[in-house]
Scaffold this motif. Structure first.
Motif, short mmCIF file in Angstrom:
data_model
loop_
_atom_site.label_atom_id
_atom_site.label_comp_id
_atom_site.label_asym_id
_atom_site.label_seq_id
_atom_site.Cartn_x
_atom_site.Cartn_y
_atom_site.Cartn_z
N ALA A 1 11.34 -16.17 11.29
CA ALA A 1 12.26 -15.65 10.28
C ALA A 1 11.83 -14.24 9.89
CB ALA A 1 12.25 -16.57 9.06
N THR B 1 12.15 -26.71 11.78
CA THR B 1 11.72 -26.15 13.06
C THR B 1 10.56 -26.93 13.64
OG1 THR B 1 10.16 -24.64 11.99
CG2 THR B 1 12.41 -23.85 12.29
N GLU C 1 12.15 -18.79 16.70
CA GLU C 1 12.27 -19.42 15.39
C GLU C 1 11.68 -18.58 14.26
OE1 GLU C 1 10.45 -23.25 15.76
OE2 GLU C 1 12.28 -24.19 16.52
N ALA D 1 17.77 -22.34 11.03
CA ALA D 1 19.17 -22.10 11.39
C ALA D 1 19.32 -21.28 12.67
CB ALA D 1 19.89 -21.39 10.24
N GLN D 2 18.21 -20.87 13.26
CA GLN D 2 18.27 -20.08 14.48
C GLN D 2 18.91 -20.88 15.60
OE1 GLN D 2 17.61 -17.01 15.10
NE2 GLN D 2 16.31 -16.25 13.47
N THR E 1 9.59 -19.40 9.13
CA THR E 1 10.47 -19.79 10.23
C THR E 1 11.87 -20.09 9.70
OG1 THR E 1 9.78 -22.10 10.02
CG2 THR E 1 8.61 -20.74 11.63
N ASP E 2 12.85 -19.98 10.56
CA ASP E 2 14.24 -20.17 10.18
C ASP E 2 14.84 -21.32 10.98
OD1 ASP E 2 16.83 -20.01 9.40
OD2 ASP E 2 17.27 -18.07 10.30
N GLN F 1 13.86 -28.42 4.79
CA GLN F 1 12.56 -28.32 5.47
C GLN F 1 11.53 -29.22 4.79
OE1 GLN F 1 11.49 -25.44 8.12
NE2 GLN F 1 12.23 -23.73 6.90
#
Length: 335
Positions: A254, A72, A252, A128-129, A125-126, A3
């Motif tokens: 987390a 993201t 998105e 990998a979603q 935020t993630d 990121q």
């Protein structure tokens, strides 16, 4: 770690976009004289500055797409606010404008708000979603409808629509394009077969059409005002659309995303919006334009006085030329 690499790429993208925007804006202002039309396109294609700007915009877009493959939409898109600062400085130097105190304050608000927003987004935020088919179809349908509405509006009412319409329209379209790019990259990275097996080509086509229409809107806005104001609108509207779609449609968020974090992000976004509002009211060229309009009003209040309006004493042709000359082609200095 990926990121933060995306953040670095997005910063480089912002630099390319800022310099490219300045180059294209000055070329459009020289050619369009207040309003851009299709007849101006061949001349633009012969302008080295416009072509240089196009190349830089292409490089910036490529860097931004790479960043979206690593992080993201919520993280990447708000970093574009850096382009506002760079564009403002470049434009002021090009037009010999002194940046006043309130303009510096506006730039500071935009930058600080964007920095806080990005910092919160990295933690909340993630990347990998995955993306559901429902989310992808929803974004595509929304974008198709918006593209049709904005395109038809520009075609039917383009002569009476102001620059604000084109800035807002481009910002919305670019926000959707960023989301579709992110979804397409996720599909490519997660494909079990060849990279293109799972690509939704309807989404790709919709994004391309929206990007072309958004690009035309931006060029039209350049003909109507200074580039930093155009970038100011885009760097707020684009990420806001991208973030809302990323959180509400793509999912998105987390586990670290909470109500306090959301409130902090909303507050930071609000600070950036206030910065854009201040910039739109106190930009040196905005003040110059107001002063000129005030002088014209005073001249009209004095019947038969040609001294109050120099353009009128220089003949009808030169008077009309001076009246229609774009505001950002008239250098000035403001404290």
């Amino acid at each position: 770690m990926s990121q933060w690499l995306a953040v670095a790429l997005a910063l480089l993208s912002a630099v390319c976009l800022a310099v490219g925007t300045q180059q294209q804006s000055s070329a459009v202002a020289d050619v369009a004289q207040g309003r851009l039309g299709l007849r101006n396109v061949p001349e633009l294609l012969r302008r080295p500055r416009w072509l240089l700007g196009l190349g830089l915009l292409g490089a910036g877009t490529g860097l931004n797409v790479t960043a979206l493959g690593l992080a993201t939409v919520t993280v990447v898109q708000p970093i574009g606010v850096v382009a506002l600062v760079i564009t403002t400085l470049l434009h002021a130097r090009h037009r010999r404008l002194r940046i006043n105190r309130r303009t510096w304050t506006a730039i500071g608000l935009c930058t600080a708000g964007g920095a806080v927003f990005v910092t919160c987004a990295v933690a909340a935020t993630d990347p990998a979603q995955g993306v559901s088919q429902w989310a992808e179809h929803t974004v595509v349908v929304m974008l198709v409808v918006l593209t049709c509405v904005l395109g038809v509006s520009a075609a039917m009412f383009g002569r009476i629509l102001g620059g604000t319409f084109y800035v807002v329209g481009a910002g919305i379209l670019y926000g959707f394009v960023a989301v579709l790019v992110r979804m397409t990259l996720i599909r490519i990275q997660g494909s079990a077969g060849t990279p293109l097996d799972d690509v939704n080509w309807l989404a790709v086509g919709s994004a391309l059409v929206a990007a072309v229409l958004g690009g035309w809107f931006v060029q039209t806005a350049f003909a109507a005002g200074p580039p930093d104001l155009v970038i100011a609108g885009l760097t707020v509207i684009d990420p806001m659309v991208g973030v809302l779609l990323g959180l509400l449609v793509l999912g998105e968020a987390a586990p670290g995303f909470s109500v306090p974090v959301g409130m902090l992000m909303a507050g930071a976004g609000g600070v950036a919006i206030v910065g854009v509002a201040v910039l739109s009211q106190h930009h040196p060229e905005v003040l110059e334009r107001r002063a000129e309009l005030a002088r014209q009003d005073r001249a009209q209040q004095v019947p038969g006085s040609s001294a109050q309006c120099p353009a009128a004493s220089e003949g009808p042709a030169r008077g009309r030329a001076a009246h229609h000359r774009p505001a950002h082609d008239r250098p000035g200095r403001h404290a």
